[in-house]
Motif scaffolding. Structure first.
Motif, PDB file in Angstrom:
ATOM      1  N   ALA A 244       0.850  -1.220   0.105  1.00  0.00           N
ATOM      2  CA  ALA A 244      -0.055   0.132   0.008  1.00  0.00           C
ATOM      3  C   ALA A 244       0.781   1.170  -0.175  1.00  0.00           C
ATOM      4  N   LYS A 245       1.966   1.237   0.783  1.00  0.00           N
ATOM      5  CA  LYS A 245       2.748   2.365   0.790  1.00  0.00           C
ATOM      6  C   LYS A 245       3.505   2.431  -0.570  1.00  0.00           C
TER       7      LYS A 245
ATOM      8  N   TYR B 137     -10.359 -11.076   0.005  1.00  0.00           N
ATOM      9  CA  TYR B 137      -9.365 -11.014   0.969  1.00  0.00           C
ATOM     10  C   TYR B 137      -8.806  -9.922   1.233  1.00  0.00           C
ATOM     11  N   ARG B 138      -8.230  -9.065   0.073  1.00  0.00           N
ATOM     12  CA  ARG B 138      -7.706  -7.824   0.295  1.00  0.00           C
ATOM     13  C   ARG B 138      -8.492  -6.736   1.110  1.00  0.00           C
ATOM     14  N   GLU B 139      -9.621  -6.710   0.700  1.00  0.00           N
ATOM     15  CA  GLU B 139     -10.540  -5.786   1.686  1.00  0.00           C
ATOM     16  C   GLU B 139     -10.500  -6.169   2.866  1.00  0.00           C
ATOM     17  N   GLU B 140     -10.561  -7.523   3.358  1.00  0.00           N
ATOM     18  CA  GLU B 140     -10.590  -7.862   4.614  1.00  0.00           C
ATOM     19  C   GLU B 140      -9.498  -7.286   5.441  1.00  0.00           C
ATOM     20  N   ILE B 141      -8.113  -7.296   4.741  1.00  0.00           N
ATOM     21  CA  ILE B 141      -6.935  -7.018   5.407  1.00  0.00           C
ATOM     22  C   ILE B 141      -7.100  -5.347   5.466  1.00  0.00           C
ATOM     23  N   ASN B 142      -7.475  -4.680   4.376  1.00  0.00           N
ATOM     24  CA  ASN B 142      -7.541  -3.410   4.306  1.00  0.00           C
ATOM     25  C   ASN B 142      -8.354  -2.870   5.545  1.00  0.00           C
TER      26      ASN B 142
ATOM     27  N   GLN C 137      -4.822  -1.666  -3.080  1.00  0.00           N
ATOM     28  CA  GLN C 137      -5.470  -1.779  -4.239  1.00  0.00           C
ATOM     29  C   GLN C 137      -5.210  -2.894  -5.229  1.00  0.00           C
ATOM     30  N   GLY C 138      -4.019  -3.497  -4.754  1.00  0.00           N
ATOM     31  CA  GLY C 138      -3.499  -4.656  -5.502  1.00  0.00           C
ATOM     32  C   GLY C 138      -2.970  -4.517  -6.669  1.00  0.00           C
ATOM     33  N   THR C 139      -2.462  -3.051  -6.887  1.00  0.00           N
ATOM     34  CA  THR C 139      -1.533  -2.774  -8.113  1.00  0.00           C
ATOM     35  C   THR C 139      -0.135  -2.697  -8.196  1.00  0.00           C
ATOM     36  N   THR C 140       0.578  -2.893  -6.790  1.00  0.00           N
ATOM     37  CA  THR C 140       1.836  -2.980  -6.679  1.00  0.00           C
ATOM     38  C   THR C 140       2.535  -4.041  -7.367  1.00  0.00           C
TER      39      THR C 140
END
Lengths: 537, 318, 292
Positions: C61-62, C93-98, C110-113
């Motif tokens: 995310a950073k 899963y990503r949203e849960e962690i966010n 957002q999954g783009t890195t």
């Protein structure tokens, strides 16, 4: 010499279940097996195992379905025992680890299979046999029962009419070893290698049948050989569970038209339909699995084996199929407790005939039979061994077997080979003792089998070693198959009617007045003699 | 077509040296490697030893290396081999002692290693009148795992076994996974099961190199399964003492500073009261110091507090 | 060309020479690195995914905030990152962690890195022709064994996900040759170095060091090159103990990937800090010095 209360010969589902039961009944037990238990033919049984678990089912309904499939040749006691015990055994299998598919309530799901009147086959994908075998092997290890794998049994030991042990060639040690026992259980599996093509593993060579036959035990209903209707067979074979038909797959002819309504037909009738369609110039029959919902996840083994062996993706294309020799109904004459005419000798599973399967086995009963009767026969053998006490198996049989092995391996090559004789036998059996038979064809088969036996007798093995000498084992196995083929042709020729798996185009009708009876072949002065025995009500 | 087979030979009764025999075999185009072997044994050389059983890729008995790749002879077609190489080279599966020709020692290997997993259930209610009620969703993965052939092809790829024969290997760990993930083994049974799985030469001796994932003919991904068992071990509490100290120190270090304090990790792993263990580290430490490789002062990172917060929350969500 | 630079713990701890070599090489190649200094250790396989996925999502995310792809110089970091990023492609899963872990800090992934090891960066982003043009000292005559280790190669579906990047399986050999050196192939080049079981089974771990380094040495290599500092720590740092275990001398220098590139770009052995290795790199130094 190692001595056990109960010696089990055969490491498949029946043998392991019998060993576990005998051990739990307090006996000392050992298992001898030609291959490691996890490599036995039990692993290849895909579709399911029958048990009346559903609310709409009962032991009575189950028994009736078995009798219908058996077409008049079922013996009542065995049928009733199976129908009554099946649910308990299947629940036990679940409790000790078989990962059965579940229904919406989390209970064991049962699916339609073959001619059963209700959905009765508990299943684990289409790898039921594999799962059951692996879990039985787990429980077998839990019982800490010695397993002598890769031991090829060369003789049973008989002393005063009592079976007291066995002699086996250890593939690894290269030694003939004698095992003494208070009771011996034959759980050696079938003899489908009589046929080419066939659905079964290379070890299904009827060894146990011939071991018993050599002690004078009868072989019952040998002519009853089940052909599986949905097998891909070209250079190699790939069996697709008949459960696929229950799940919506269709048998279609070359034009793509549905061949037959499979529901309610026995496996023999289905095999005959497929055979007939193939014969009448209708071109190849195919199994179209595409209508099955979630095909790849419900039939992963079929998807895998057809992809590997046929190069066909079952989700995309129909699979050409034909009836292929699958499992014998006949076998060693035994009662429901596995007892044979020789004291101390028991038989169970596919090598045995206890009256359950009659002229046609209900699909889904092979594994149920293995566990239900495996347990009962294991317990009976343990009880017998306790009351009989230890007998001396002596060492003379091993010496005699050693001489026989030396004679077999005394070899020079001729032009002929074990493989050639086996291939010709298999093709002959398929042609003349296949789905449809005639008197002339059977008579021809008898002559040709005799000639093949002579060729076999003249063959020798070059390899003098005893260590992993598969040619030597193969020679003995072929000898067993040839003797069994001779007995099978005799029984098939005798039964001048059509019933169950035995279809005689020259006697197309069922003849209850003469043939509602078992055929029994016994060795008399070294040659097979045919007899009959009434079906027990 | 005529095919050349070059087959590994070893005769335990004549010195047991490895060598190769070469055979020319006439086979139909769509024959399998096993067909050829059977033909050789039948027509040319009946001393040749190899295993086979089901002949349809379902039992795992005929695993060998075909032109350096471990496969089943019964499902491999000669055409697929000969289009890439002039001959069919057959060797026993790696990592396993050979008895004769292509027959290797499954007893000392796969069977013993699997048995070390105590691979059976001992349910308290074994003879209950009805089955366990289990949702299909929890059974499906266990069932897929149980389709393992026990063929040892995953062990063949293992990076540890060549240097440590006693490692139980991926096949045994897959067997372990089947029990760890079985919803029917819970509570004290689960506790006992994890001890078995974490035994010496077990779970923590795997280097998680992911070699085994690509080797399973059933696509069972043994390496990934080992990593899943590890996740369970973290949740249940690691039973292996030294590994437990190592991982606790690791996580603690990241919690305190955001990153790994290598020096502390090494010492805490040995156990701060384990003098012998710590002394053993000394020569390496001295060498590192002399080369300027000893990690310097371990500073807390910016963001460390957030990292700590996240890790603690994740731990609580067990 | 700019990256969020994630050096990993070892390059900042036990292998400082790797960090400085990577920075020097990047500078020379005009690759701009913005070091991520406020992010966590990846977990390195010593944490359950339940712990490591959230902190790695934070790192991703950073980078997303920075608008940069991440460059790593450690195969283990790369492997753990790639596997985590693979799982985090699952939106649920990503949203849960966010929601559970990142929201409190005002972060959201957002999954783009994109996360790339320096080795991949050189081939896939920088361009090998550009690199070739900058070589000042082809490493002619230097015999090098490429050693991938595990994590840049496996699991295959994650590390080499498409045919487009199938060449990743040969980058290390290709690079060695492009730099002018000679490949000395060893059988275990994609096998484990033994580092992960140093705790549980030291003997087996050292056995792997002896096996791989020993084979390379026997085949006459001057050194081994590895993209992973953990491989380096075991193969170099524990080589003396591995020799003690087998009783056979190995004496094989283990070079970090950026060091080898740096030498070809004209840096001298001191600038690449070869003197910091446990196994003496004298043989390498001598050959390289001859080339200048």
């Amino acid at each position: 010499m190692p001595q056990y209360d109960v010696l089990v010969i055969g490491g498949g589902a029946s043998g392991l279940r019998a060993a576990i039961a005998a051990k739990r009944a307090g006996a000392s037990v050992a298992v001898l097996s030609k291959v490691h238990p996890l490599r036995t033919n039990s692993a290849l049984s895909p579709g399911g195992l029958n048990a009346p678990l559903g609310n709409d089912d009962s032991a009575e309904k189950f028994a009736q379905d078995i009798r219908n499939a058996g077409d008049g040749l079922c013996d009542t006691e065995a049928v009733n025992i199976l129908a009554a015990d099946a649910a308990r055994e299947v629940v036990w299998l679940e409790r000790v680890g078989v990962p059965f598919n579940r229904n919406a309530e989390g209970r064991i799901d049962c699916r339609p299979l073959g001619s059963s009147s209700v959905s009765r086959a508990a299943y684990a994908d289409d790898r039921t046999g594999h799962m059951v075998l692996h879990v039985l092997h787990e429980q077998f290890q839990r019982e800490d029962i010695p397993c002598f794998a890769e031991r090829f049994v060369t003789s049973l030991i008989q002393d005063g009419g009592v079976c007291t042990g066995a002699v086996a060639l250890g593939h690894r040690s290269g030694q003939l070893e004698t095992f003494g026992a208070g009771a011996v259980i034959l759980a050696t599996g079938g003899a489908t290698q009589l046929y080419r093509p066939c659905t079964s593993a290379v070890g299904t060579t009827g060894d146990g049948l011939m071991l018993a036959h050599d002690l004078g035990v009868g072989l019952v209903d040998l002519e009853m050989v089940q052909f599986h209707p949905t097998v891909y067979s070209a250079a190699r074979t790939a069996l697709i569970s008949e459960a696929a038909l229950g799940a919506g797959a269709k048998l279609v002819n070359a034009a793509g038209d549905k061949l037959v309504n499979a529901g309610g037909l026995s496996r023999a009738q289905l095999a005959a339909e497929v055979h007939k369609a193939g014969q009448n110039g209708g071109g190849p029959v195919s199994l179209d699995l595409r209508p099955v919902d979630n095909l790849a996840s419900r039939f992963p083994a079929a998807a895998e084996v057809v992809r590997l062996m046929a190069g066909i993706d079952i989700t995309k294309d129909p699979v050409p199929v034909q009836p292929v020799a699958h499992r014998p109904m006949g076998g060693i004459e035994a009662n429901a407790a596995g007892e044979t005419s020789v004291a101390g000798l028991y038989a169970v599973g596919e090598c045995a005939h206890n009256g359950l399967n009659g002229a046609g086995r209900l699909p889904g009963n092979t594994l149920t039979e293995a566990v239900v009767f495996g347990r009962r026969v294991g317990e009976a053998a343990a009880a017998h061994a306790k009351s009989a006490g230890a007998a001396d198996a002596g060492g003379s049989q091993a010496a005699q077997d050693g001489e026989r092995l030396a004679e077999i391996t005394s070899g020079g090559t001729s032009g002929d080979t074990i493989g050639a004789v086996h291939r010709e036998l298999g093709e002959l059996m398929n042609a003349n003792l296949g789905v449809s038979r005639t008197d002339a064809g059977l008579a021809e088969a008898q002559d040709k089998i005799r000639a093949l036996r002579e060729r076999h007798a003249a063959l020798r093995v070059n390899n003098k070693s005893r260590i992993y000498n598969y040619a030597l084992a193969g020679y003995i196995e072929l000898g067993n198959l040839l003797k069994l083929a001779e007995a099978t042709a005799l029984a098939a020729r005798g039964r001048a009617e059509s019933r169950g798996a035995h279809l005689r185009s020259d006697h197309p009708e069922k003849d209850d007045s003469n043939w509602k009876a078992h055929t029994v072949v016994r060795s008399q002065d070294g040659s097979p003699k045919l007899d009959t025995r009434a079906v027990s009500a | 077509m005529e095919v050349t087979y070059k087959v590994h030979r070893k005769d335990p009764e004549n010195g047991g040296e490895s060598s190769y025999s070469t055979y020319q075999v006439e086979l139909p185009e769509d024959a399998t490697v096993l067909d050829g072997l059977q033909k050789i044994r039948d027509e040319q050389d009946d001393t040749l030893a190899f295993r086979a059983s089901c002949c349809q890729g379902s039992c795992g008995e005929c695993a060998v290396r075909i032109n350096y790749k471990a496969q089943f002879t019964c499902t491999t077609r000669i055409g697929d081999v000969t289009k890439k190489a002039p001959e069919i080279l057959l060797d026993p599966v790696r990592n396993i002692p050979v008895i004769k020709d292509l027959v290797f020692d499954m007893d000392r290997f796969t069977w013993n290693k699997m048995a070390a997993m105590k691979p059976w259930m001992e349910p308290d209610d074994e003879f209950a009148p009805t089955e366990n009620l289990v949702p299909e969703s929890e059974m499906a993965d266990v069932r897929k795992t149980m389709s393992c052939h026990a063929c040892s092809l995953c062990d063949e790829g293992c990076a540890v076994l060549p240097v440590n024969f006693d490692f139980l290997g991926p096949a045994a760990m897959v067997k372990g996974y089947r029990f760890v993930m079985d919803p029917r083994e819970t509570g004290a049974k689960m506790e006992a099961r994890m001890k078995v799985v974490e035994q010496p030469q077990g779970l923590w001796d795997c280097v998680h190199c992911y070699e085994a994932d690509g080797k399973c003919p059933r696509g069972l991904t043994p390496s990934s399964k080992i990593m899943e068992i590890r996740d369970v071990a973290f949740k249940e509490g690691i039973k292996h003492e030294k590994v437990g100290r190592h991982h606790a120190s690791f996580i603690n270090s990241v919690k305190q500073t955001g990153w790994l304090d290598e020096r502390k990790l090494v010492m805490e792993t040995e156990g701060m009261t384990n003098v012998t263990g710590l002394m053993k580290l000394l020569p390496t430490a001295v060498r590192a110091l002399r080369r300027g490789k000893m990690p310097g002062r371990h500073e807390k990172r910016p963001g460390a507090d957030q990292i700590k917060r996240i890790l603690e929350k994740a731990e609580d969500s067990k | 060309m700019k990256y969020a630079f994630y050096p990993g713990c070892v390059a900042k701890g036990g292998c400082p020479e790797l960090y400085s070599a990577a920075c020097k090489v990047a500078e020379k190649l005009d690759i701009e690195l913005e070091e991520m200094s406020d992010v966590a250790c990846t977990g390195a396989g010593c944490m359950p995914t339940q712990l490591s996925d959230p902190i790695n999502a934070r790192t991703f995310a950073k980078a997303e905030q920075m608008g940069l792809p991440i460059m790593t110089i450690c195969s283990t970091c790369q492997g753990v990152f790639s596997q985590a990023n693979h799982r985090l492609q699952d939106a649920e899963y990503r949203e849960e962690i966010n929601r559970e872990y990142l929201a409190e800090e005002g972060l959201s992934y957002q999954g783009t890195t994109e996360v790339k090891h320096m080795l991949w960066v050189l081939f896939e982003d920088y361009g090998i022709e550009k690199l070739k043009a900058l070589i000042e000292r082809p490493l002619n005559g230097l015999r090098v064994s490429p050693f991938y280790g595990c994590f840049l190669r496996r699991p295959g579906n994650i590390m080499v996900p498409t045919k487009d990047v199938g060449a990743r399986r040969g980058y290390l050999e290709d690079l060695t040759q492009i730099l002018g050196a000679e490949n000395v192939d060893i059988s275990g080049k994609t096998k484990c170095c033994g580092f992960p079981i140093l705790t549980a089974n030291e003997e087996a771990s050292l056995g792997m060091v002896a096996k791989h380094a020993g084979e390379s040495s026997q085949k006459g290599a001057d050194c081994m090159v590895t993209p992973c500092p953990l491989c380096h720590l075991n193969l170099d740092g524990n080589q003396p103990r591995a020799e003690g275990q087998t009783g056979e001398k190995i004496d094989l220098p283990i070079i970090h990937l950026p060091q080898l590139v740096g030498l070809a770009l004209g840096f001298n052995t001191d600038e690449m800090q070869l003197g910091r290795h446990i196994v003496s790199t004298k043989a390498v130094n001598d050959k390289v010095d001859m080339l200048t």
